[in-house]
Design a protein around this motif. Structure first.
Motif, PDB file in Angstrom:
ATOM      1  N   LYS A   1       0.874  -1.176   0.000  1.00 39.95           N
ATOM      2  CA  LYS A   1       0.000   0.000   0.000  1.00 39.95           C
ATOM      3  C   LYS A   1       0.906   1.219   0.000  1.00 39.95           C
ATOM      4  O   LYS A   1       1.337   1.692   1.053  1.00 39.95           O
ATOM      5  N   ALA A   2       1.203   1.708  -1.189  1.00 38.33           N
ATOM      6  CA  ALA A   2       2.248   2.711  -1.361  1.00 38.33           C
ATOM      7  C   ALA A   2       1.722   4.124  -1.101  1.00 38.33           C
ATOM      8  O   ALA A   2       1.572   4.930  -2.021  1.00 38.33           O
ATOM      9  N   TRP A   3       1.419   4.388   0.163  1.00 34.58           N
ATOM     10  CA  TRP A   3       0.978   5.720   0.544  1.00 34.58           C
ATOM     11  C   TRP A   3       1.271   5.928   2.023  1.00 34.58           C
ATOM     12  O   TRP A   3       1.679   5.015   2.744  1.00 34.58           O
ATOM     13  N   ILE A   4       1.038   7.153   2.470  1.00 40.08           N
ATOM     14  CA  ILE A   4       1.152   7.507   3.887  1.00 40.08           C
ATOM     15  C   ILE A   4      -0.265   7.758   4.376  1.00 40.08           C
ATOM     16  O   ILE A   4      -0.938   8.679   3.909  1.00 40.08           O
ATOM     17  N   GLU A   5      -0.726   6.922   5.292  1.00 39.60           N
ATOM     18  CA  GLU A   5      -2.112   7.014   5.745  1.00 39.60           C
ATOM     19  C   GLU A   5      -2.238   8.006   6.895  1.00 39.60           C
ATOM     20  O   GLU A   5      -1.545   7.883   7.910  1.00 39.60           O
ATOM     21  N   ILE A   6      -3.132   8.979   6.714  1.00 42.04           N
ATOM     22  CA  ILE A   6      -3.374  10.000   7.723  1.00 42.04           C
ATOM     23  C   ILE A   6      -4.662   9.656   8.453  1.00 42.04           C
ATOM     24  O   ILE A   6      -5.738   9.596   7.861  1.00 42.04           O
ATOM     25  N   MET A   7      -4.547   9.434   9.763  1.00 41.99           N
ATOM     26  CA  MET A   7      -5.715   9.039  10.551  1.00 41.99           C
ATOM     27  C   MET A   7      -6.607  10.240  10.833  1.00 41.99           C
ATOM     28  O   MET A   7      -6.144  11.366  10.982  1.00 41.99           O
ATOM     29  N   ASP A   8      -7.895   9.959  10.951  1.00 42.92           N
ATOM     30  CA  ASP A   8      -8.873  11.004  11.240  1.00 42.92           C
ATOM     31  C   ASP A   8      -9.342  10.959  12.682  1.00 42.92           C
ATOM     32  O   ASP A   8      -9.417  11.971  13.363  1.00 42.92           O
ATOM     33  N   LEU A   9      -9.667   9.778  13.202  1.00 37.01           N
ATOM     34  CA  LEU A   9     -10.259   9.635  14.518  1.00 37.01           C
ATOM     35  C   LEU A   9      -9.370  10.250  15.598  1.00 37.01           C
ATOM     36  O   LEU A   9      -8.195   9.908  15.732  1.00 37.01           O
ATOM     37  N   ASN A  10      -9.936  11.180  16.361  1.00 34.63           N
ATOM     38  CA  ASN A  10      -9.227  11.847  17.459  1.00 34.63           C
ATOM     39  C   ASN A  10      -7.941  12.518  17.005  1.00 34.63           C
ATOM     40  O   ASN A  10      -6.982  12.641  17.762  1.00 34.63           O
TER      41      ASN A  10
END
Length: 374
Positions: free
Chosen positions: A217-226
């Motif tokens: 999964k060639a990306w940087i995942e940005i979390m939303d929760l809190n």
């Protein structure tokens, strides 16, 4: 191979060692070569130690004291084991460019996921560091926690520079929300089965020079929760795009030219509570907001919402906004009454029904859009 064992709890060179033997390993030696002597660790370590040479983690180990690792050290981690840095503990793994520190599987024929992970808990001491360090064969559980896990909600300082993650079963790195990340630069991911990095919104500005090859999964995942942007920050253009589960901007956020924002299904970007969104695209390298889906469509995500309590100085320059408008007749941009945004050279395309729902002020130059019925 003859091993010299020092049993019990003995003080060696001022550092407490439990059931260990000591070794010296020449810099530049092959990481698969074991020295004639060996240090073995496991269980709980409660007083300071220095690791060097060949070290074997025979079972999961909890560090409740400062541990420093010398350049050229190779840490062989047993199957299923983890390294936990807990209250009173810290881990300083600082190698040298030509003499890195290596964490790897203890197996003679290693593979992805042979051992689990390194965990820095929020209760750990400050000044944890990974520099010129290679982490191989980790994340045996294959979950989102990553080969390196930085705990949620902590103030523990962590620095990651010149680190390689290779042959990882699941995700590479998980950075909690919030984490006191001092830096995260010059990090390479190779043959990682999951996502390279998962992190909260307030830590993203520390990323610099991130490269990847063979990542599932060639990306940087940005979390939303809190997770919110609550301090001024500038996100850099990286070789990997950002995968955004949703964003709340309550400070000034700048996006560099060429930044790619892949928006998750049903996500939105909310600019509110004094927040500012500033994109710094240029004609040859615009900032792009678009659907994450491989087969994108109109209305895959909501859009950018600018609220009246934002700073009213948001400005988008040479920016492309695609596939928004999930909410009927809201468009890919919603500007609340008493809110304001400036659009310079912005392209709206492939959005559902309309582009901009304009209740507040939209200052547009070299920008055309389909206004929503209001």
């Amino acid at each position: 191979m003859q091993k010299q064992w020092i049993s019990g709890r003995s003080v060696v060179r001022g550092f407490l060692v439990g059931a260990v033997s000591l070794s010296l390993m020449a810099c530049g030696s092959d990481e698969d070569e074991r020295s004639d002597a060996e240090m073995e660790v496991g269980g709980t370590i409660s007083q300071a130690m220095e690791w060097e040479g060949d070290v074997t983690v025979t079972e999961s180990v909890t560090l409740k004291a400062p541990i420093s690792i010398k350049p050229c050290t190779t840490i062989h981690v047993a199957s299923g084991a983890s390294i936990y840095v807990d209250e009173g503990g810290s881990l300083v793994s600082v190698g040298e460019e030509d003499c890195p520190i290596v964490f790897r599987s203890a197996k003679s024929s290693p593979g992805k996921g042979d051992w689990n992970q390194i965990v820095i808990y929020k209760e750990a001491l400050n000044e944890n560091a990974f520099e010129h360090t290679h982490i191989f064969h980790a994340n045996g559980e294959g979950g989102e926690d990553g080969a390196l896990f930085l705990d949620d909600g902590g103030t523990t300082t962590v620095e990651v520079k010149n680190v390689r993650f290779e042959e990882i079963r699941g995700n590479g790195v998980y950075v909690g929300r919030p984490t006191n990340l001092k830096s995260f630069s010059d990090v390479h991911f190779k043959n990682v089965g999951g996502t390279a990095i998962i992190m909260g919104q307030n830590e993203v500005d520390k990323l610099e020079n991130i490269t990847a090859e063979g990542v599932g999964k060639a990306w940087i995942e940005i979390m939303d929760l809190n997770s919110k942007v609550t301090r001024d920050a500038a996100w850099k253009k990286l070789s990997l795009p950002y995968y955004v589960n949703g964003m709340t901007i309550e400070a000034k956020l700048e996006l560099a030219a060429g930044t790619q924002m892949l928006m998750a299904a049903g996500s939105a970007i909310n600019v509110q509570a004094g927040g500012t969104l500033l994109t710094e695209g240029v004609e040859a390298d615009p900032v792009v907001f678009q659907s994450f889906k491989g087969d994108p469509a109109e209305g895959d995500w909501y859009g950018i919402r600018v609220y009246a309590d934002s700073s009213n100085d948001s400005e988008l320059n040479h920016t492309v906004i695609r596939h928004g408008g999930l909410s009927d007749n809201e468009g890919a941009m919603y500007v609340q009454e008493d809110a304001r945004i400036t659009l310079n050279d912005v392209v709206f395309e492939a959005n559902k029904i309309c582009d901009v729902s304009q209740y507040g002020e939209v200052v547009a130059e070299n920008t055309s859009f389909v206004a929503c019925d209001i």
